[in-house]
Design a protein around this motif. Structure first.
Motif, PDB file in Angstrom:
ATOM      1  N   GLU A  51     -11.717  60.323  20.044  1.00 53.83           N
ATOM      2  CA  GLU A  51     -10.500  59.730  19.516  1.00 53.83           C
ATOM      3  C   GLU A  51      -9.427  59.541  20.577  1.00 53.83           C
ATOM      4  O   GLU A  51      -8.596  58.644  20.467  1.00 53.83           O
ATOM      5  N   SER A  52      -9.405  60.379  21.593  1.00 60.18           N
ATOM      6  CA  SER A  52      -8.275  60.381  22.518  1.00 60.18           C
ATOM      7  C   SER A  52      -8.612  59.868  23.920  1.00 60.18           C
ATOM      8  O   SER A  52      -7.719  59.384  24.611  1.00 60.18           O
TER       9      SER A  52
ATOM     10  N   ASN B 172      -7.741  53.269  23.471  1.00 60.19           N
ATOM     11  CA  ASN B 172      -8.222  54.104  22.387  1.00 60.19           C
ATOM     12  C   ASN B 172      -7.496  53.643  21.127  1.00 60.19           C
ATOM     13  O   ASN B 172      -6.902  52.553  21.124  1.00 60.19           O
TER      14      ASN B 172
END
Length: 639
Positions: free
Chosen positions: A15-16, A423
């Motif tokens: 996610e990051s 992202n």
């Protein structure tokens, strides 16, 4: 507990961490890189293909060589073919070409016809030394060649959708997974020339097969453990383990386990490929110990063992590192492949930590230590990239070990992947190259248009196009070389100090269709000085403008360059010359030179030489050796 922690770290990573925008979604159309990419497609690719044919590298996959016959397939010829295939696949994604596509399909058919029933694929160890298969991992490059072939297969599948080579390489990877490991009957070995590790991570990413990721992790984790595998396999061969050309396993970074390594040592290309794989595994598995080790190694490299050109690797003896601050100029090895490896490692570090120091090194290597490796016409190559020459060092059309030409040929058509990253909440701009990118921030698709005359000018204009207002963070790298930078959004000044995060101007807001961002980086000529411990450069100065390092050649500065001095207070000017080797900014200034014509045959005398004024002319380092042969100097005497 461990598995739960690992799972949470992987989720965080997905996610990051920043994911590079694929080069297939980036159209480069600038005045600096576009001509080089075009020459790579029109000249370098066919030139390389011709030499793969005439040197027997492609023909080796016919498996028709016999003892006593010339052209014995070499142990790593397969890697040269693989890198050309990877490059050709990238090029086809950029510009369709029926002739090139036919050559690729023919080469793949030939390669896959050489695959053995158990999945093994290496011409040399199939027909020249079949009894040595997997018997000398230290020296024989089997896993190295397999890695490059896997990378080619992934590239070919991703850009064409064809599975022939990918399926063959999956069978090869399955064979490797069955051969190596800690299970009964498996070999607890790893490669002497790293490459398979990062390739297996790529194969995992495109297939989703976790076994490939696990094998990559095994190779990295097993490396350097005691008892040392290379010693054990040498004994099994009947060899003396100490009968090793390089005398130390630092050469291939297997002297201690990877997490215990604190200094960059040994063969520079092997090191870069290993560190790249370590970062890949840290990202995919959430292993913070690998990231920590890479931070330590990165700091050591950049603070003590990197040339001002971004080149790495001092010594011809080990094609790599020696000691801290040992950075000679005329004997610098600085292999082109090593600079490309540094670009690869830098980009991977950026994915985990968007810190401008990684992008700065990536850019510096690209504009200096990498593209110096190929001539302006795209058909001559440097293996070594010295910072001084008496006029004897020149690019060659090919080498017996042609890793560098084929490495350059695969980098250029994939350059787009190094410019942008995203992202779900961030769009980062790492490099300033005129281009148009189709990107996704979270679920929102948008187009980013970048206009610039970089690296000749420091003005950059970015324009966003999107269907609906979207909230995200735009991260814009402020180059480490820039001493004065400004940013405007839709004409309004942005306080750079208030939004700077790890060298990136970070602007979080709701962005709208048509929003424009202007950046301006001042580009004065700067003098660069080396650490006092670099004895070769004491009392000397180098010149830099923007990301480019400059040099002097005899073609512009008649006489011995070593007799030239650049006064500390000399005025230096930069101007663009559209006629010079495709166009470049040239630096000129007043220097001093000791003349030899008043010595009247004396070897020594008691009066000092008399300096005379000379108009110095410096060109970008990457352009040297594109004209008549002559001397080269990056570091000039200063007075």
């Amino acid at each position: 507990m461990t598995s739960n922690l690992l799972a949470s770290q992987v989720t965080f990573a997905q996610e990051s961490y920043l994911r590079p925008v694929p080069f297939t979604q980036v159209n480069i159309d600038d005045v600096f890189w576009k001509p080089r990419i075009d020459k790579n497609r029109l000249h370098t690719l066919p030139h390389s293909y011709h030499l793969l044919q005439t040197t027997g590298r492609l023909a080796a996959f016919r498996l028709d060589w016999e003892p006593g016959k010339g052209g014995e397939p070499h142990i790593f010829w397969d890697s040269d073919v693989a890198k050309w295939l990877e490059a050709a696949s990238y090029s086809l994604a950029n510009v369709p070409d029926t002739e090139l596509e036919a050559q690729v399909d023919e080469a793949i058919a030939l390669i896959t016809s050489a695959q053995q029933p158990d999945g093994y694929l290496n011409p040399h160890f199939t027909i020249v030394e079949p009894e040595m298969r997997w018997k000398n991992l230290r020296d024989n490059h089997e896993l190295y060649g397999a890695g490059h072939m896997i990378e080619a297969a992934v590239a070919h599948f991703q850009t064409t959708g064809k599975r022939t080579l990918l399926d063959a390489m999956c069978r090869y990877a399955d064979h490797i997974a069955a051969t190596f490991g800690t299970g009964p009957g498996q070999l607890r070995g790893y490669d002497g020339h790293q490459e398979i590790e990062l390739a297996l991570v790529k194969l995992y990413e495109v297939t989703g097969e976790k076994r490939y990721l696990q094998v990559a992790a095994y190779f990295v984790n097993e490396r350097g453990r005691s008892p040392h595998y290379f010693d054990e396999e040498a004994v099994r061969r009947g060899d003396n383990p100490r009968d090793f050309q390089h005398q130390t396993y630092e050469y291939n970074q297997s002297h201690v386990p990877v997490r215990e390594q604190k200094e960059v040592v040994g063969h520079a290309v092997r090191a870069m490929y290993l560190y790249s794989a370590m970062i890949d595994l840290a990202r995919e598995t959430g292993d913070g110990t690998l990231l920590e080790a890479c931070h330590t190694l990165w700091d050591h490299l950049c603070r003590t063992r990197m040339y001002v050109t971004g080149g790495i690797g001092t010594s011809r003896h080990n094609e790599g590192f020696t000691a801290d601050y040992d950075l000679p100029n005329e004997t610098a090895y600085a292999e082109t492949c090593a600079a490309i490896g540094l670009v690869m490692w830098s980009q991977r570090m950026l994915r985990l930590d968007c810190d401008s120091r990684y992008a700065d090194v990536m850019e510096h290597a690209l504009y200096n230590g990498v593209i110096s490796g190929v001539s302006q016409d795209g058909t001559l190559f440097f293996y070594e990239n010295p910072l001084a020459s008496t006029g004897q060092h020149h690019r060659q059309p090919w080498y017996d070990v042609s890793c560098c030409p084929t490495n350059i040929v695969r980098l250029l058509p994939s350059l787009g992947q190094y410019i942008y990253a995203t992202n779900k909440e961030t769009l980062a701009v790492h490099l300033y190259i005129q281009s148009e990118a189709r990107v996704y921030v979270g679920e929102q698709e948008l187009t980013l248009r970048q206009q610039t005359n970089y690296p000749w000018e420091g003005a950059i204009a970015l324009r966003l196009q999107m269907n609906a207002p979207t909230a995200f963070r735009l991260k814009l790298r402020i180059p480490g070389w820039s001493r004065q930078s400004t940013i405007k959004v839709n004409g309004e000044d942005i306080d750079l100090n208030a939004c700077l995060e790890q060298g990136y101007a970070t602007i979080g807001r709701v962005w709208n269709d048509g929003d424009e961002i202007q950046l301006d980086f001042a580009m004065p000529v700067e003098r660069v000085y080396a650490h006092p411990a670099i004895s070769f450069d004491v009392g000397r100065v180098a010149l830099q403008r923007g990301p480019l390092i400059y040099c002097l050649e005899s073609a512009d500065n008649p006489g011995a360059l070593e007799n030239m001095f650049l006064p500390m207070d000399a005025e230096i000017e930069a101007s663009y010359d559209p006629q010079f080797l495709g166009g470049a900014v040239i630096i000129q200034g007043k220097a001093l030179r000791y003349e030899e014509d008043d010595w009247a045959g004396q070897l020594y005398r008691t009066t000092p030489p008399h300096p005379v004024s000379h108009t110095m002319r410096a060109i970008p380092y990457y352009l040297w050796d594109n004209r008549e042969p002559g001397e080269l100097r990056v570091w000039l005497k200063s007075c």
